[in-house]
Design an enzyme around this catalytic site. Structure first.
Site, PDB file in Angstrom:
ATOM      1  N   LYS A   1      24.789  46.507  56.617  1.00 24.86           N
ATOM      2  CA  LYS A   1      24.434  45.378  55.741  1.00 24.86           C
ATOM      3  C   LYS A   1      25.698  44.611  55.344  1.00 24.86           C
ATOM      4  O   LYS A   1      26.815  45.116  55.499  1.00 24.86           O
ATOM      5  CB  LYS A   1      23.716  45.913  54.498  1.00 24.86           C
ATOM      6  CG  LYS A   1      24.570  46.848  53.640  1.00 24.86           C
ATOM      7  CD  LYS A   1      23.738  47.606  52.623  1.00 24.86           C
ATOM      8  CE  LYS A   1      24.604  48.518  51.774  1.00 24.86           C
ATOM      9  NZ  LYS A   1      23.781  49.394  50.908  1.00 24.86           N
TER      10      LYS A   1
ATOM     11  N   TYR B   1      50.633  30.321  37.657  1.00 32.63           N
ATOM     12  CA  TYR B   1      49.790  29.762  36.591  1.00 32.63           C
ATOM     13  C   TYR B   1      49.948  30.558  35.293  1.00 32.63           C
ATOM     14  O   TYR B   1      49.935  31.794  35.305  1.00 32.63           O
ATOM     15  CB  TYR B   1      48.319  29.790  36.998  1.00 32.63           C
ATOM     16  CG  TYR B   1      47.950  28.743  38.008  1.00 32.63           C
ATOM     17  CD1 TYR B   1      48.069  27.380  37.703  1.00 32.63           C
ATOM     18  CD2 TYR B   1      47.469  29.106  39.261  1.00 32.63           C
ATOM     19  CE1 TYR B   1      47.720  26.414  38.631  1.00 32.63           C
ATOM     20  CE2 TYR B   1      47.110  28.148  40.196  1.00 32.63           C
ATOM     21  CZ  TYR B   1      47.240  26.798  39.877  1.00 32.63           C
ATOM     22  OH  TYR B   1      46.893  25.849  40.797  1.00 32.63           O
TER      23      TYR B   1
END
Ligand SMILES: *Cc1c(COP(=O)(O)O)cnc(C)c1O
Length: 380
Positions: free
Chosen positions: A39, A262
Site C-alpha cells: 500500500k 528562517y
C-alpha cells in the site's frame, strides 16, 4: 538533458535487499507463507518495481489499501496469474464493479461491505472471491464479534461469495510481550473457528518476526520488507533497503553571532562552516528535524543547523576535513551511518512515516542485480 543528474538528491532502492528480507520472513514463518503489503506505493518505494521483484521471488499475496492502488498494479500487467491482490480498506459504495473488473479481492470489513459485494455476485451470477476481516480489539476495521456471529448464523449472506481468507490486525505487534496480543489472538481463534477450513492471516511485520507457536496461513509484512524495525527494538530491523544521497550546493564560513535560516534559530558561537544541500521539507525531510537531525559527510556527522526550508537544509560542517567539502560533494541522509529508524527517532515519528513521506523530486535508482530464481512453490 538528464534531469536526474541535477536532482537535489538520489534515492537508491535495493530490490535485492527487499527480496532477501521477504525470503527471510517467508522462511521464518514456514509452513505459513509471506505475502507483502505494498500500500501507499509500497511505502513510498514504488509499488510496480517492488511487486515485480517480490513476484519473481515467489510472493503471491499482495495487499494494498485502496482500489486505486490495486488498479495501478493491475494495469501494469506485472502480476502472475496465480497472484492475489487484496484491498485492505475494502470498497466504497459503488466501487464493487470496478474491483470485480480487475479481479482484485476486497476485504469485507463491515456487514454493509459484505452485503454490497454479495449483491454484485448474485446480480452477475459469479461467485466472487472475498477476504473477511474480524475486529479482535483494535476498533479500526472489521466485523465486531457480534457481527461475525450474526453472519455465521445467516450463511446465505456469504453463499454467493468464495471466502478465501479471514484476517485481523494486531494493535501492539511491535511489543511482542504485550498482553493485548494474546487477547487478540484468542479472540481471532474463537471467531475463525466458526469458519473451519478458511485460511487465516493475523500477523504484520511485528507479529511475523515474533517467535511464537504459529503464524496461521499467510503473514502480511510491510515495514520489515522495506528495512524498518518491526519491533520497538532497532536491532529487529532486517537489511536496509533505501539510501538517500544529497550533494553540497554551497559552502560558507560565518562569524560568531551570525544567524542561519528562517527565524535565525541557529546562531554561530564560533567561526562556523555551513553547507547547504538541496533537500527540504517538500522532499519529505520533516521540519521537525530542524535543529535536531543530522547528515553525514564521508562518515563525519554534520548536525542540521537551524530550520529546514522547503527546498534546502543547512548543515554545520565545522571540523569536517576540507577535502570532503566542495560543491557537489556527497552528503548521506540515509545510508550506513543513519537509517530510517534513526531519522524517525530524531523527527519524533516512526520509520513508516519517513518512508511514505519521501518526496518526488529525487532521482531514483533501483538496484536489482541478483535474478531471483529461487522460488518456493506458489501458495495454496
Ligand atoms: C499496513 C498493514 C500491514 C503491514 O504492517 P507493517 O507493520 O508495515 O508490517 C498489515 N496488515 C494490515 C491490515 C495493514 O493495514
Amino acid at each position: 538533458m538528464n534531469q536526474d543528474e541535477y536532482a537535489g538528491a538520489t534515492l537508491s532502492i535495493d530490490l535485492d535487499a527487499l527480496v532477501a528480507n521477504w525470503q527471510d520472513i517467508d522462511r521464518g514463518v514456514s509452513p505459513a507463507r509471506a505475502g507483502a503489503v505494498v500500500k501507499a506505493n509500497a511505502y513510498g518505494l514504488g509499488a510496480i518495481p517492488v511487486v515485480q521483484a517480490l513476484a519473481a521471488a515467489g510472493c503471491r499475496h499482495f495487499f494494498v489499501a485502496l482500489l486505486g492502488e490495486a488498479q495501478e498494479i493491475h494495469d501494469a500487467a506485472i502480476l502472475p496469474p496465480d497472484a492475489t491482490l487484496i484491498i485492505l480498506n475494502g470498497l466504497m459504495p459503488g466501487a464493487e464493479p470496478a474491483c470485480a473488473a480487475i479481479g482484485a479481492v476486497p476485504v469485507l470489513n463491515s456487514p454493509d461491505q459484505v452485503a454490497r459485494w454479495a449483491a454484485l455476485a448474485s446480480m452477475t451470477g459469479r461467485r466472487l472471491p472475498a477476504v473477511l476481516q474480524v475486529d479482535t480489539g483494535m476498533s479500526r476495521l472489521g466485523l465486531t464479534p457480534d457481527e461475525v456471529r450474526t453472519l455465521h448464523a445467516r450463511p446465505e449472506r456469504l453463499a454467493s461469495l468464495d471466502l478465501r481468507l479471514i484476517i485481523s490486525h494486531l494493535a501492539c505487534a511491535d511489543t511482542p510481550d504485550n498482553n493485548a496480543n494474546r487477547a487478540q489472538t484468542a479472540t481471532f481463534d474463537r471467531l475463525t473457528s466458526l469458519f473451519p477450513g478458511v485460511p487465516r492471516a493475523l500477523d504484520n511485520s511485528g507479529g511475523a518476526t515474533t517467535a511464537k507457536a504459529g503464524h496461521y496461513d499467510i503473514v502480511r509484512p510491510g515495514i520489515a520488507l522495506y528495512g524498518g524495525a518491526p519491533q520497538n527494538d532497532p536491532a529487529s530491523a532486517l537489511r536496509p533497503v533505501v539510501s538517500l544521497e544529497a550533494r553540497i550546493v554551497q559552502l560558507r564560513t560565518i562569524t560568531p553571532g551570525t544567524g542561519v535560516g528562517y527565524g535565525l534559530t541557529f546562531v554561530a558561537e564560533r567561526p562556523t562552516r555551513i553547507a547547504t544541500i538541496a533537500v527540504g521539507y517538500a522532499d519529505g525531510w520533516s521540519r521537525h528535524l530542524s535543529g535536531k537531525g543530522s547528515a553525514f559527510i564521508a562518515g563525519h556527522r554534520a548536525p542540521i543547523a537551524g530550520r529546514i526550508s522547503m527546498d534546502s537544509i543547512t548543515l554545520d560542517v565545522t571540523g569536517i576535513p576540507d577535502e570532503h567539502l566542495y560543491p557537489g560533494a556527497p552528503v548521506e541522509l540515509l545510508g550506513p551511518h543513519q537509517g530510517i529508524d534513526d531519522v524517525a527517532r530524531d523527527a519524533g515519528t516512526i520509520s513508516y512515516e519517513i518512508l511514505t513521506s519521501l518526496g518526488h523530486r529525487y532521482a531514483r535508482r533501483y538496484r536489482h542485480a541478483a535474478e531471483t530464481r529461487l522460488q518456493r512453490s506458489a501458495c495454496a
